[in-house]
Design a protein around this motif. Structure first.
Motif, PDB file in Angstrom:
ATOM      1  N   TYR A   1       0.835  -1.204   0.000  1.00 35.07           N
ATOM      2  CA  TYR A   1       0.000   0.000   0.000  1.00 35.07           C
ATOM      3  C   TYR A   1       0.871   1.255   0.000  1.00 35.07           C
ATOM      4  CZ  TYR A   1      -2.356   3.983   2.027  1.00 35.07           C
ATOM      5  OH  TYR A   1      -2.792   5.256   2.271  1.00 35.07           O
ATOM      6  N   ARG A   2       1.864   1.293   0.887  1.00 36.88           N
ATOM      7  CA  ARG A   2       2.739   2.465   0.990  1.00 36.88           C
ATOM      8  C   ARG A   2       3.397   2.767  -0.351  1.00 36.88           C
ATOM      9  NH1 ARG A   2       8.224   2.112   4.454  1.00 36.88           N
ATOM     10  NH2 ARG A   2       8.374   0.375   3.018  1.00 36.88           N
ATOM     11  N   GLU A   3       3.956   1.751  -0.963  1.00 33.85           N
ATOM     12  CA  GLU A   3       4.635   1.920  -2.247  1.00 33.85           C
ATOM     13  C   GLU A   3       3.659   2.374  -3.332  1.00 33.85           C
ATOM     14  OE1 GLU A   3       7.908   1.991  -4.680  1.00 33.85           O
ATOM     15  OE2 GLU A   3       8.000   1.336  -2.595  1.00 33.85           O
ATOM     16  N   SER A   4       2.499   1.745  -3.360  1.00 32.95           N
ATOM     17  CA  SER A   4       1.503   2.068  -4.375  1.00 32.95           C
ATOM     18  C   SER A   4       0.967   3.491  -4.218  1.00 32.95           C
ATOM     19  CB  SER A   4       0.351   1.057  -4.278  1.00 32.95           C
ATOM     20  OG  SER A   4      -0.656   1.362  -5.192  1.00 32.95           O
ATOM     21  N   PHE A   5       0.627   3.871  -2.989  1.00 29.93           N
ATOM     22  CA  PHE A   5       0.075   5.209  -2.776  1.00 29.93           C
ATOM     23  C   PHE A   5       1.120   6.290  -3.043  1.00 29.93           C
ATOM     24  CE2 PHE A   5      -1.238   8.939  -0.386  1.00 29.93           C
ATOM     25  CZ  PHE A   5      -2.502   9.117  -0.926  1.00 29.93           C
TER      26      PHE A   5
END
Length: 91
Positions: free
Chosen positions: A45-49
């Protein structure tokens, strides 16, 4: 440090997994695996956002700064979440 905090919390959760087993060893293992899975999903999630948010500035000089600031901000939030969880497990 996020990784140190996560490792410390994982160790405590593994040590206490039987507290959550409800007379079923498998339930304790599922509890541990759910925590590990949650952290892996959070990383994605962190990487994607951060990638998404940085893409607003695609091609511009601000893109890398926005990406890394977003990564840092989300990581700080996760550290707080894990600290709160660690406090709860330490009671």
């Amino acid at each position: 440090n996020l990784d140190e905090l996560y490792s410390k919390l994982l160790k405590i959760i593994k040590e206490r997994q039987n507290d959550f087993a409800n007379d079923n060893d498998l339930t304790g293992k599922i509890f541990v695996n759910n925590f590990i899975d949650t952290q892996e999903k959070w990383k994605k999630y962190r990487e994607s956002f951060a990638g998404f948010y940085g893409s607003i500035y695609q091609g511009g000089s601000m893109q890398p700064m926005v990406y890394f600031n977003t990564m840092t901000s989300i990581t700080k939030e996760r550290i707080k979440e894990l600290k709160d969880l660690l406090e709860e497990f330490s009671m």
